[in-house]
Design a protein around this motif. Structure first.
Motif, short mmCIF file in Angstrom:
data_model
loop_
_atom_site.label_atom_id
_atom_site.label_comp_id
_atom_site.label_asym_id
_atom_site.label_seq_id
_atom_site.Cartn_x
_atom_site.Cartn_y
_atom_site.Cartn_z
N SER A 72 35.77 -5.96 22.72
CA SER A 72 34.44 -6.35 22.72
C SER A 72 34.06 -5.81 20.68
O SER A 72 33.51 -6.53 20.30
CB SER A 72 33.40 -5.56 23.48
OG SER A 72 33.64 -4.24 23.67
N ASP A 73 34.15 -4.42 20.77
CA ASP A 73 34.15 -4.11 19.46
C ASP A 73 34.87 -4.98 18.43
O ASP A 73 33.77 -5.69 17.29
CB ASP A 73 34.93 -2.56 19.26
CG ASP A 73 34.86 -1.91 20.32
OD1 ASP A 73 33.19 -2.03 20.30
OD2 ASP A 73 34.90 -0.65 20.19
N LYS A 74 36.19 -5.70 18.46
CA LYS A 74 36.23 -6.67 17.74
C LYS A 74 35.58 -8.20 17.55
O LYS A 74 35.20 -8.57 15.89
CB LYS A 74 37.66 -6.65 17.30
CG LYS A 74 38.62 -5.34 17.27
CD LYS A 74 40.29 -5.64 17.97
CE LYS A 74 40.64 -4.09 17.65
NZ LYS A 74 42.10 -3.99 17.84
N ILE A 75 35.32 -8.41 18.80
CA ILE A 75 34.35 -9.70 18.79
C ILE A 75 33.48 -9.54 18.03
O ILE A 75 32.92 -10.45 17.37
CB ILE A 75 34.32 -10.00 19.97
CG1 ILE A 75 35.62 -10.55 21.05
CG2 ILE A 75 33.25 -10.79 20.23
CD1 ILE A 75 35.40 -10.71 22.19
N ILE A 76 32.42 -8.20 18.30
CA ILE A 76 31.01 -7.92 17.76
C ILE A 76 31.71 -7.60 15.34
O ILE A 76 30.31 -8.01 15.47
CB ILE A 76 31.07 -7.14 17.75
CG1 ILE A 76 30.12 -6.64 19.60
CG2 ILE A 76 29.43 -5.93 17.26
CD1 ILE A 76 30.10 -5.37 20.46
N SER A 77 32.52 -7.44 15.72
CA SER A 77 32.39 -7.54 14.38
C SER A 77 33.05 -8.13 13.67
O SER A 77 32.42 -9.13 12.26
CB SER A 77 34.26 -6.17 13.66
OG SER A 77 33.92 -4.93 13.87
N ALA A 78 33.60 -9.21 14.14
CA ALA A 78 34.32 -10.79 14.07
C ALA A 78 32.98 -12.05 14.16
O ALA A 78 31.94 -12.69 12.81
CB ALA A 78 35.26 -11.06 14.73
N HIS A 79 32.33 -11.80 15.06
CA HIS A 79 30.52 -11.67 14.84
C HIS A 79 29.59 -11.69 14.27
O HIS A 79 28.64 -12.52 12.89
CB HIS A 79 29.57 -11.64 16.33
CG HIS A 79 28.92 -12.48 16.21
ND1 HIS A 79 27.44 -11.63 16.13
CD2 HIS A 79 27.58 -13.19 16.44
CE1 HIS A 79 25.88 -12.32 15.94
NE2 HIS A 79 26.31 -13.56 16.43
#
Length: 70
Positions: A9-16
Motif C-alpha cells: 500500500s505504501d508503494k501504491i500511495i507513492s505511485a499514485h
C-alpha cells in the motif's frame, strides 16, 4: 515520496502521488482502486501495524483535489 516503503500500500500511495504530479489522472484512478483493494485485504493472514490513517486520508484528499481541477 516516502523513504521507507515496506507495505504494498505504501508503494501504491507513492505511485499514485507521482501519477497525480504528472497529470496522469487515469493512472491515478487505477492506483486509487488498487489501494482500496489492497486495504480491503488487510486483516487476512497478517496483522496491520499502521499507527495512523493520516497518510491514507491524504491520498483520497489529493485524488479529489486533482479530479476537481480537470
Amino acid at each position: 515520496m516516502r523513504e521507507q516503503q515496506r507495505r504494498l500500500s505504501d508503494k501504491i500511495i507513492s505511485a499514485h502521488e507521482l501519477a497525480c504530479q504528472l497529470g496522469k489522472l487515469e493512472v491515478a484512478d487505477i492506483f486509487l482502486q488498487a489501494l482500496e483493494v489492497d486495504l480491503s485485504a488487510i486483516g487476512g493472514g497478517q496483522k496491520e501495524h499502521r499507527q495512523t490513517t493520516e497518510l491514507l486520508e491524504q491520498v483520497f484528499e489529493r485524488h479529489q483535489k486533482v479530479m476537481k481541477e480537470i
